[in-house]
Design an enzyme around this catalytic site. Structure first.
Site, PDB file in Angstrom:
ATOM      1  N   ASP A   3     -39.406  66.734-107.128  1.00  0.00           N
ATOM      2  CA  ASP A   3     -37.694  68.464-107.610  1.00  0.00           C
ATOM      3  C   ASP A   3     -38.626  69.534-106.774  1.00  0.00           C
ATOM      4  O   ASP A   3     -39.791  69.593-107.009  1.00  0.00           O
ATOM      5  CB  ASP A   3     -37.655  68.573-108.588  1.00  0.00           C
ATOM      6  CG  ASP A   3     -37.997  67.434-110.000  1.00  0.00           C
ATOM      7  OD1 ASP A   3     -37.199  66.501-109.290  1.00  0.00           O
ATOM      8  OD2 ASP A   3     -37.870  68.030-111.338  1.00  0.00           O
TER       9      ASP A   3
ATOM     10  N   SER B 272     -41.842  70.756-112.977  1.00  0.00           N
ATOM     11  CA  SER B 272     -41.141  71.734-112.588  1.00  0.00           C
ATOM     12  C   SER B 272     -41.147  72.833-113.266  1.00  0.00           C
ATOM     13  O   SER B 272     -41.209  72.995-114.904  1.00  0.00           O
ATOM     14  CB  SER B 272     -39.320  71.070-112.554  1.00  0.00           C
ATOM     15  OG  SER B 272     -39.595  70.420-111.597  1.00  0.00           O
TER      16      SER B 272
ATOM     17  N   ARG C 160     -39.346  70.786-121.122  1.00  0.00           N
ATOM     18  CA  ARG C 160     -39.275  70.823-119.852  1.00  0.00           C
ATOM     19  C   ARG C 160     -38.858  71.603-118.940  1.00  0.00           C
ATOM     20  O   ARG C 160     -37.180  71.956-119.363  1.00  0.00           O
ATOM     21  CB  ARG C 160     -40.165  70.025-119.022  1.00  0.00           C
ATOM     22  CG  ARG C 160     -38.764  69.099-119.185  1.00  0.00           C
ATOM     23  CD  ARG C 160     -40.186  67.521-118.179  1.00  0.00           C
ATOM     24  NE  ARG C 160     -38.901  66.298-118.336  1.00  0.00           N
ATOM     25  CZ  ARG C 160     -39.001  65.431-119.117  1.00  0.00           C
ATOM     26  NH1 ARG C 160     -39.315  65.301-120.215  1.00  0.00           N
ATOM     27  NH2 ARG C 160     -38.240  64.329-119.260  1.00  0.00           N
TER      28      ARG C 160
ATOM     29  N   GLU D  12     -32.765  66.877-117.501  1.00  0.00           N
ATOM     30  CA  GLU D  12     -34.204  67.724-116.886  1.00  0.00           C
ATOM     31  C   GLU D  12     -33.593  68.863-116.169  1.00  0.00           C
ATOM     32  O   GLU D  12     -32.214  68.674-115.905  1.00  0.00           O
ATOM     33  CB  GLU D  12     -34.562  66.479-115.634  1.00  0.00           C
ATOM     34  CG  GLU D  12     -35.024  65.501-116.524  1.00  0.00           C
ATOM     35  CD  GLU D  12     -36.179  64.749-115.708  1.00  0.00           C
ATOM     36  OE1 GLU D  12     -35.767  63.744-114.110  1.00  0.00           O
ATOM     37  OE2 GLU D  12     -37.165  64.437-115.563  1.00  0.00           O
TER      38      GLU D  12
ATOM     39  N   TRP E 249     -34.418  58.828-108.657  1.00  0.00           N
ATOM     40  CA  TRP E 249     -35.650  57.685-108.955  1.00  0.00           C
ATOM     41  C   TRP E 249     -35.421  56.112-108.534  1.00  0.00           C
ATOM     42  O   TRP E 249     -36.310  55.636-109.082  1.00  0.00           O
ATOM     43  CB  TRP E 249     -35.713  57.950-110.339  1.00  0.00           C
ATOM     44  CG  TRP E 249     -36.415  59.859-110.844  1.00  0.00           C
ATOM     45  CD1 TRP E 249     -35.541  60.903-110.545  1.00  0.00           C
ATOM     46  CD2 TRP E 249     -37.779  59.898-110.256  1.00  0.00           C
ATOM     47  NE1 TRP E 249     -36.583  61.873-110.971  1.00  0.00           N
ATOM     48  CE2 TRP E 249     -37.872  61.509-110.447  1.00  0.00           C
ATOM     49  CE3 TRP E 249     -38.624  59.002-109.531  1.00  0.00           C
ATOM     50  CZ2 TRP E 249     -39.248  61.923-110.137  1.00  0.00           C
ATOM     51  CZ3 TRP E 249     -40.055  59.847-109.511  1.00  0.00           C
ATOM     52  CH2 TRP E 249     -40.160  61.568-109.593  1.00  0.00           C
TER      53      TRP E 249
END
Ligand code: NAG
Ligand code: NAG
Ligand code: NAG
Ligand code: NAG
Ligand code: NAG
Ligand code: NAG
Ligand code: NAG
Ligand code: NAG
Length: 513
Positions: A42, A103, A169, A221, A307
């Site tokens: 990222d 991140s 996150r 995410e 991914w």
């Protein structure tokens, strides 16, 4: 309009070119940022330093191996023009080898709300990073820089946000002028919640609201929330970006977005649609730049991989590139003949000289015709405007194909359209890299103009193709991997059917990077 943008900094380029060319053996892209060696995912902490007139990007980085592993750092690069990047030293390192600086984002604390800066630090260079520290649990931590973003000191009182979760996150923070506070969007990843917090000083955070919408996949995410102008009006809307991985409808990783209003507490979408930013397989975890001047637009970069295969693709010393920078706006766009939808418009931003050009106009292509272009460097852009003129009049496939192939023609990708399928396709299966998740064929539906015209702009850069349809109403980004030594250096536009396609114009530019 960044298409075919020509820059006059040839002097600057001369020095940069040699570095890029030296690394070219492994088909490393030249317009897309890649780490010198090691693993990257990222993009993080993107910001513009007004004082130095310099763009900074950070990224999830494992310098030790070309695959994801902890310890994970923030790598760093800088650019004067969003095109040519200088590798910089590691920016933030974890305290322990089994931890990661995950991140996050960077803000410029002009007013010293955090108290980290004295008078010696220019207000435009008061750099504060807010990131996830990945240890036994995931917490939101601060680090500040007193040298304009090159080295960082961790806040002695970290974490600043801890909800005792292992799945919490990717904070993206921005200053919300209207409510006079810092806003953080951060995910409770596996609860499918974007959480909105507010703070006066980046250190004390108060919970405001939760936002859940869209396509769940496995987890959320890298959220983002930013105000984006609506073209041709004085209005704007807020756009919430949410990355999902795995479980994208095209497989693996993707980015969705929602358009709405934000009052400093809650984000309220204007409708119930889940929109996707990019219909390809290699566009994930996008982040917008902080501190961009209004006149420069809303600029973003994503990770150009997935991914499902990111750790496995056949690059040796390094893995993954970032996308080109994109300039975002909003506009009402025909989704079909009856409905217009407010849509994210994406335009790539880069600056290069043009080495070689070909342009053809007003051609009704027959099965024996082809339009050919060669670009030895494997880096070129094209723009195609066409109409299908006998649409639906037959049951055979009538493909309009742009073959992009190696010099010997043996390896190729194919971009095209068939009027019966009424969609564009990108076929990367005639390349040697095989992985069942490395989807060979992808397609994108795009509504033509009312008189049936399509306009496609594409950038081909060694091992990646970014496609922009109808001035950026949708985009499609895909990587591809030819054998070592082969570059996508030939382009050929052709069809298998007589008199089916009217080519209003086709142009190619080889780019000198
Ligand atoms: C800084 O302070 C000014 C004046 O109070 C205010 O208008 C502005 O929003 C503040 N900006 C930031 C980033 O704190
Ligand atoms: C920033 O705040 C800190 C803590 O209050 C203070 O020590 C420092 O002098 C301030 N810096 C400026 C430029 O006002
Ligand atoms: C954090 O959560 C874990 C697992 O649910 C629990 O065992 C632990 O007591 C919690 N710690 C704190 C400080 O609440
Ligand atoms: C927001 O989500 C958190 C985490 O799941 C939950 O504890 C909290 O009750 C939610 N708050 C509201 C107002 O929905
Ligand atoms: C936008 O605002 C300017 C200045 O207030 C005004 O002159 C212009 O007509 C407005 N444009 C639109 C499309 O509303
Ligand atoms: C982004 O788009 C806006 C609106 O078209 C334009 O004013 C701005 O110059 C663009 N930014 C860049 C960096 O090209
Ligand atoms: C396109 O070409 C045809 C025949 O070659 C000609 O009759 C026509 O006027 C041209 N149209 C335009 C828009 O140039
Ligand atoms: C197209 O090519 C085919 C096979 O090579 C040939 O038979 C045919 O005559 C050609 N058509 C035209 C219009 O040149």
């Amino acid at each position: 309009m960044m298409r075919f943008s020509v820059l006059l900094f040839s002097l600057l380029y001369t020095t940069m070119v040699s570095a890029a060319t030296a690394a070219a053996g492994d088909n490393r892209p030249l317009l897309h940022y890649t780490p010198e060696k090691g693993w990257m995912n990222d993009p993080n902490g993107l910001f513009y330093d007004k004082k130095a007139d310099l763009w900074h990007i950070y990224f999830q980085y494992n310098p030790h191996d070309p695959f994801w592993n902890q310890p994970l750092y923030w790598g760093h690069a800088t650019s004067k023009d969003l095109t040519t990047w200088n590798h910089e030293k590691l920016a933030i390192s974890p305290d322990r080898d089994d931890e990661g600086i995950f991140s996050g984002s960077i803000v410029i604390d002009h007013n010293n709300t955090s108290g980290f800066f004295d008078d010696s630090i220019d207000p435009d260079q008061r750099v504060v990073a807010i990131y996830t520290n990945n240890a036994d649990i995931q917490t939101q931590d601060l680090a500040y820089s007193l040298d304009g973003g090159y080295t960082f000191t961790k806040f002695h009182n970290n974490p600043v946000l801890d909800v005792n979760s292992t799945q919490f996150r990717d904070p993206k923070v921005f200053w919300h002028q209207h409510s006079n506070q810092w806003i953080m969007v951060v995910v409770k990843s596996q609860e499918y919640k974007v959480q909105i917090f507010g703070s006066p000083d980046l250190k004390n955070w108060k919970f405001h609201s939760n936002f859940t919408a869209g396509y769940p996949g496995f987890q959320f995410e890298c959220p983002g929330l930013i105000e984006i102008p609506i073209t041709g009006t004085n209005e704007s809307k807020w756009v919430m970006f949410i990355a999902i991985n795995p479980g994208s409808p095209v497989g693996g990783s993707t980015n969705q977005y929602f358009i709405g209003d934000f009052d400093g507490v809650e984000f309220k979408p204007i409708d119930h649609f889940t929109r996707f930013v990019d219909l390809g397989k290699d566009y994930y975890a996008l982040q917008t730049f902080s501190d961009v001047e209004k006149a420069d637009g809303v600029l973003a970069i994503a990770w150009a991989s997935n991914w499902q295969y990111a750790n496995n693709v056949p690059t040796k010393e390094w893995r993954s590139s970032l996308s080109l920078t994109r300039n975002f706006s909003l506009d009402y766009v025909a989704a079909n003949p009856e409905s217009k939808l407010l849509t994210l418009i994406q335009t790539p931003v880069f600056q290069t000289d043009v080495a070689k050009t070909l342009e053809k106009k007003n051609i009704t292509l027959s099965a024996n015709d082809s339009i050919d272009f060669e670009a030895d460097s494997g880096v070129f852009e094209f723009e195609l405007k066409f109409k299908a003129i006998n649409a639906l009049a037959h049951s055979d496939l009538a493909n309009l194909d742009l073959y992009i192939s190696s010099a010997d023609g043996k390896e190729s990708i194919r971009f095209g359209y068939d009027p019966v399928g009424q969609s564009f396709y990108l076929d990367r299966s005639n390349t040697p890299y095989k992985n069942p998740y490395f989807t060979g064929q992808l397609s994108a539906y795009v509504e033509p103009s009312s008189d049936g015209q399509y306009k496609i702009y594409g950038v081909v850069d060694r091992n990646i193709i970014e496609l922009y349809f109808n001035d950026g109403v949708t985009a499609m980004t895909n990587t591809f991997f030819m054998s070592e030594g082969n570059t996508p250096s030939r382009a050929q536009l052709k069809t298998n059917f007589d008199d089916e396609f009217y080519i209003e114009s086709i142009s190619f530019n080889e780019l000198s990077v």
